[in-house]
Design a protein around this motif. Structure first.
Motif, mmCIF file in Angstrom:
data_model
loop_
_atom_site.group_PDB
_atom_site.id
_atom_site.type_symbol
_atom_site.label_atom_id
_atom_site.label_comp_id
_atom_site.label_asym_id
_atom_site.label_seq_id
_atom_site.Cartn_x
_atom_site.Cartn_y
_atom_site.Cartn_z
ATOM 1 N N PRO A 104 63.364 9.652 65.935
ATOM 2 C CA PRO A 104 63.850 8.484 65.184
ATOM 3 C C PRO A 104 64.798 7.634 66.040
ATOM 4 O O PRO A 104 65.456 8.149 66.961
ATOM 5 C CB PRO A 104 64.614 9.118 64.024
ATOM 6 N N TRP A 105 64.859 6.375 65.704
ATOM 7 C CA TRP A 105 65.749 5.447 66.419
ATOM 8 C C TRP A 105 66.158 4.347 65.440
ATOM 9 O O TRP A 105 65.332 3.890 64.644
ATOM 10 C CB TRP A 105 65.010 4.832 67.611
ATOM 11 N N ALA A 106 67.420 3.950 65.474
ATOM 12 C CA ALA A 106 67.865 2.873 64.580
ATOM 13 C C ALA A 106 69.001 2.088 65.221
ATOM 14 O O ALA A 106 69.768 2.631 66.029
ATOM 15 C CB ALA A 106 68.325 3.455 63.245
ATOM 16 N N LEU A 107 69.073 0.825 64.878
ATOM 17 C CA LEU A 107 70.148 -0.023 65.384
ATOM 18 C C LEU A 107 70.534 -1.028 64.302
ATOM 19 O O LEU A 107 69.672 -1.669 63.692
ATOM 20 C CB LEU A 107 69.684 -0.757 66.658
ATOM 21 N N GLU B 218 67.299 -2.493 62.491
ATOM 22 C CA GLU B 218 66.019 -2.214 63.130
ATOM 23 C C GLU B 218 65.853 -0.696 63.193
ATOM 24 O O GLU B 218 66.818 0.015 63.491
ATOM 25 C CB GLU B 218 66.084 -2.802 64.551
ATOM 26 N N GLY B 219 64.672 -0.194 62.907
ATOM 27 C CA GLY B 219 64.466 1.244 62.975
ATOM 28 C C GLY B 219 63.059 1.605 63.407
ATOM 29 O O GLY B 219 62.117 0.825 63.209
ATOM 30 N N GLU B 220 62.946 2.756 64.030
ATOM 31 C CA GLU B 220 61.616 3.213 64.471
ATOM 32 C C GLU B 220 61.523 4.719 64.276
ATOM 33 O O GLU B 220 62.493 5.445 64.492
ATOM 34 C CB GLU B 220 61.395 2.872 65.949
ATOM 35 N N LEU B 221 60.350 5.150 63.864
ATOM 36 C CA LEU B 221 60.084 6.575 63.737
ATOM 37 C C LEU B 221 58.790 6.840 64.505
ATOM 38 O O LEU B 221 57.740 6.293 64.159
ATOM 39 C CB LEU B 221 59.910 6.933 62.257
#
Lengths: 376, 346
Positions: free
Chosen positions: A331-334, A318-321
């Motif tokens: 940015p964020w990722a899991l 899962e990722g978000e920018l």
């Protein structure tokens, strides 16, 4: 007490209990949590539910999210709930509280609910003079509508903190159409504290819905705060959403709206999920968002992927920018792997990484082990 | 050469369309629903073919007829393939398997009560419908199950509602944006929500004793996207600035306070004032406007004893002047009640 009741129910009732224990540990901090949750039914009219947890970090903590016993009349004429509950009734805002709530239903569609207790203070702390008391009367009109009127009075350390009256109504004239409205009026600093009108219509694979909302922040704050007497800049928002099942496994959702808080802002969201199997255990999704007001906001994209590799192993990414209006990019990722084993056990390991105003970058590993049992 | 290219293009496009259709779950039309009606009109009883139904418990294998059952009448099959491969909807076996997994139901107790009248529940037979599985409303038409529904005794039929991903069709309202729209609907129909949802579901957001905990455990389930999933920590200040009242719907000032204190974000004087120049002063004075727009942010640091900071300037007779908006009224006694008395008591 709840644990004893759950165990007692487990002993006495056939096929009526479900328990789960989870341990969660994270490298950042470092910290850990143990949570025990469960629900049980002793017979057709007694049931109990609980979620208690203990945390270890810089400070040890112990608390209960829910710990409630419920008695239900076998013919549905009434119910009584006691313990730590989430009070959700009518147009009153949900309150986490320790207390009792009772509901009586008449065969002709009238229902009366009353509740009394005290709002939850975290970590089992007690605060003298806190109280919450109120009631709701509602009437069902054939199978076409509901209307209700609720009132609540709350004190904080003996001082009046909230006194509100709320009106709620829902109309569902045909299966495909529903409209609901709720409004709460503040009886301390007179005015509408919160109101919303929502509705939807389902046309085959498409559902169109709308939401209009008004919130007055100073009236939502407890009236014991000095910040509740300033007046406020209310928030007014209007949002329209279309949800479309474009194919048996493909959902598309588009929302667009406007918000007024001092100035105008906009909100646009496009989301799509493709299920990789009929049940949806595997899926790919993307969400594009633009959210803001006149002087603040962000826009960004979030993507996710989840797929069982074999029956007992599931991987997900899962990722978000997100980019704020000031030009900052967060940015964020899991990434996570879950493994189910020995029928009742499951374990998950995830690595989460992000950048935020607080950290230039942060990486942490999170692990979870869960055990569930039900029976007999 | 040109012909070969065309042939290749046709084959490639066909394969692409087939792959897309498979991915999207679009299936070619099968032989249509099984010809139940024709069989019934020919006087063939349901139990003649579905022989194992009579003894089918909730854990028994799905009671679809075998080829041998068909051959007992159709003595010379026109084809060697399994009969159900063409006769009957292809999804039937899959849907039945799902029902077997998630529903506690046995035919063995129902068949004798209905005296073999299967159509009373499987109403789709008469309409030659593709789906013959009874809808929940059909189950609720019997008194015992109506009572179960009234008291929300879902476990009697649904083995594991949390894991059962196939929702009733009326749950279209739980679309992607439902999290923001559910408040109005739940207000009037909380009783209906409790049909499926437990206290824990509501407390996951609205509880104040570690509300996000149940979601935090679901590391591997990105489809369970709550309001605070993904990079919310980084953008929460921006979102609070856009619409502070949205935060207030669930959070109290302690929510901000406890986290900011733990993370050492603008909590003590050693970090200096987090406010920009001109926040408080005679010439430029932004703090009053911001406090009206986002009182929770102010209260998250200055709440409780910190509110004395406001009183020092805005008490009656002080140089800060009245903080109330024009036409402000309150039911509180200004000489006795909190917070009025802090400024108004002599």
């Amino acid at each position: 007490m709840i644990a004893i009741l759950l165990l007692a129910a487990a002993q006495t009732a056939p096929s009526a209990y479900r328990l789960r224990a989870d341990v969660l540990a994270a490298t950042q901090a470092p910290s850990g949590v143990i949570a025990l949750s469960g629900q049980a039914r002793a017979d057709t009219w007694v049931s109990a539910e609980a979620l208690v947890w203990a945390g270890a970090g810089e400070e040890g903590e112990l608390d209960a999210l829910i710990a409630a016993v419920k008695l239900v009349h076998p013919d549905g004429l009434g119910e009584l709930r006691a313990g730590r509950l989430l009070l959700t009734t009518g147009a009153l805002r949900p309150v986490h509280f320790d207390g009792v709530t009772g509901l009586v239903r008449a065969p002709w569609g009238t229902s009366l609910e009353a509740f009394a207790g005290a709002p939850v203070v975290p970590n089992f702390r007690h605060r003298g003079g806190d109280s919450l008391i109120g009631a709701r009367a509602a009437q069902r009109i054939a199978d076409l509508a509901h209307v209700g009127l609720a009132v609540v009075r709350r004190t904080d350390a003996g001082e009046l903190a909230d006194q509100e009256i709320g009106l709620d109504a829902a109309v569902y004239p045909i299966d495909a159409v529903d409209v609901a409205v709720r409004a709460a009026y503040d009886l301390v600093t007179y005015g509408v504290s919160e109101a919303s009108l929502g509705g939807g219509v389902t046309l085959g694979p498409v559902r169109l819905s709308g939401l209009a909302q008004h919130r007055s922040p100073s009236r939502i704050l407890l009236a014991t705060s000095v910040f509740s007497v300033l007046g406020d800049v209310a928030s007014n928002a209007l949002l329209v959403t279309a949800d479309w099942r474009a194919a048996p496994r493909l959902d598309v959702s588009l929302s667009a709206g406007a918000r007024h808080v001092e100035g105008w802002g906009d909100e646009i969201r496009l989301a799509s999920t493709l299920r990789l199997d009929d049940v949806g255990r595997g899926a790919i999704g993307v969400v594009l968002t633009r959210y803001g007001a006149s002087d603040a906001g962000w826009m960004g994209a979030r993507v996710f992927f989840r797929q069982p590799v074999v029956d007992v192993v599931v991987v997900s990414v899962e990722g978000e920018l997100a980019r704020t209006r000031d030009g900052d990019v967060w940015p964020w990722a899991l990434g996570a792997v879950t493994y189910q084993f020995l029928e009742r056990w499951d374990a998950a390991l995830a690595v989460e990484t992000s950048a935020s105003p607080q950290y230039e970058y942060a990486v942490q590993a999170i692990g979870r082990v869960g055990y569930r049992w039900s029976g007999p | 050469m040109e012909r070969a290219v065309k042939r290749f293009a046709v084959i490639a496009s066909s394969l692409t369309f087939a792959a897309c259709a498979t991915l999207l779950g679009i299936r070619p039309p099968s032989g249509g629903p099984f010809e139940h009606r024709a069989h019934v009109l020919d006087g063939i009883a349901c139990l003649d073919c579905h022989t194992s139904i009579r003894t089918a418990t909730s854990s028994a294998a799905v009671a679809l007829p075998t080829d041998r059952a068909c051959w007992s009448c159709h003595e010379t099959p026109h084809d060697r393939r399994p009969c159900l491969q063409c006769h009957g909807d292809r999804d039937t076996a899959h849907r039945t398997d799902l029902a077997r997994t998630y529903l506690s139901f046995d035919h063995v107790t129902h068949v004798p009560r209905l005296d073999g009248n299967c159509v009373r529940c499987h109403v789709g037979v008469a309409e030659e419908s593709a789906s013959l599985m009874p809808k929940m409303g059909v189950c609720l038409a019997c008194h015992a199950h109506e009572d179960d529904f009234e008291v929300r005794d879902c476990d009697r039929c649904h083995v594991d509602l949390e894991a059962e991903t196939v929702r009733p069709s009326s749950h279209a309202v739980h679309a992607d944006d439902f999290v923001r729209q559910h408040g109005a609907q739940a207000a009037a129909s909380a009783d209906l929500c409790r049909t499926c949802h437990t206290e824990r579901d509501c407390a996951s957001c609205h509880g104040i004793a570690v509300p996000a905990l149940p979601w935090r455990f679901e590391l591997e389930n990105p489809r369970r996207a709550g309001l605070h999933r993904a990079g919310f920590v980084a953008r929460h200040a921006t979102e609070a600035r856009v619409d502070a009242s949205a935060c207030l719907s669930c959070h109290t000032r302690e929510t901000c306070q406890s986290c900011h204190a733990r993370e050492q974000v603008a909590t003590t004087s050693s970090f200096g004032s987090p406010h920009p120049p001109g926040w408080v002063g005679i010439g430029s004075n932004r703090h009053g406007i911001e406090a009206r727009r986002d009182p929770l942010s102010c209260a998250s640091c200055h709440g409780g004893a910190g509110e004395q900071l406001c009183v020092d300037c805005h008490a009656v007779g002080r140089f800060g002047g009245s903080p109330h908006p024009p036409g402000y009224t309150s039911s509180k006694n200004r000489a006795q009640d909190v917070p009025c008395r802090w400024c108004h008591a002599p």
